[in-house]
Design a protein around this motif. Structure first.
Motif, short mmCIF file in Angstrom:
data_model
loop_
_atom_site.label_atom_id
_atom_site.label_comp_id
_atom_site.label_asym_id
_atom_site.label_seq_id
_atom_site.Cartn_x
_atom_site.Cartn_y
_atom_site.Cartn_z
N UNK A 108 0.84 -1.16 0.05
CA UNK A 108 0.24 0.21 -0.22
C UNK A 108 0.91 0.64 -0.22
N UNK A 109 1.51 0.66 0.08
CA UNK A 109 2.93 2.33 -0.21
C UNK A 109 3.62 2.55 1.53
N UNK A 110 3.36 1.97 1.80
CA UNK A 110 3.75 2.41 3.09
C UNK A 110 5.58 1.94 4.17
N UNK A 111 6.37 2.41 4.79
CA UNK A 111 7.54 2.62 5.31
C UNK A 111 7.49 1.37 6.57
N UNK A 112 7.63 0.43 6.68
CA UNK A 112 8.29 0.10 7.95
C UNK A 112 9.21 0.57 8.83
N UNK A 113 8.71 0.96 9.97
CA UNK A 113 10.19 1.91 11.33
C UNK A 113 10.04 0.58 11.88
N UNK A 159 2.68 6.61 6.46
CA UNK A 159 2.14 6.55 5.16
C UNK A 159 1.82 7.81 4.95
N UNK A 160 2.26 8.49 3.97
CA UNK A 160 2.57 10.30 3.03
C UNK A 160 2.02 11.33 4.68
N UNK A 161 3.55 10.78 4.63
CA UNK A 161 3.81 11.60 6.54
C UNK A 161 3.08 11.63 7.45
N UNK A 162 2.35 10.18 8.26
CA UNK A 162 1.40 10.32 8.77
C UNK A 162 2.41 8.93 9.92
#
Length: 108
Positions: free
Chosen positions: A20-25, A42-45
């Motif tokens: 979905x475009x998330x970066x796992x932190x 995700x999108x700055x959130x």
């Protein structure tokens, strides 16, 4: 649910969020208050994601008021510890039969 089933559901949820475009932190962040399954951006959130899975019932109902309280306290600890200044929210990913459903902002 067994730990291995939970691990498989979490792996599926991570793959889904990345799709979905998330970066796992971070994953499996533990404090004395509880555990956060996945932290993603995700999108700055910043997203704090609870993963639930199961058959024959709605897994989202396993996120009880007591569980929510633990999650909220753990998130507050994480935000303070890491000096988070970006927007953040608590989401859930429900895994059923290998399919994922992303439920945003489960505290509302």
């Amino acid at each position: 649910m067994s730990r291995s089933k939970g691990d498989r559901a979490e792996e599926r949820a991570v793959a889904f969020l990345v799709e979905q475009g998330c970066r796992i932190v971070a994953r499996n962040v533990t404090s004395r208050f509880g555990e956060i399954d996945i932290v993603a951006e995700y999108n700055g959130v910043l997203l704090f994601v609870e993963v639930k899975s199961g058959r024959g019932f709605e897994p989202i109902y396993n996120i009880t008021p007591a569980k929510l309280a633990k999650l909220i306290r753990t998130i507050a600890w994480y935000v303070q510890k890491h000096r988070i200044e970006t927007p953040y929210r608590l989401d859930a990913v429900i895994v059923r039969n290998g399919a994922c459903e992303w439920v945003e902002n489960i505290t509302l």
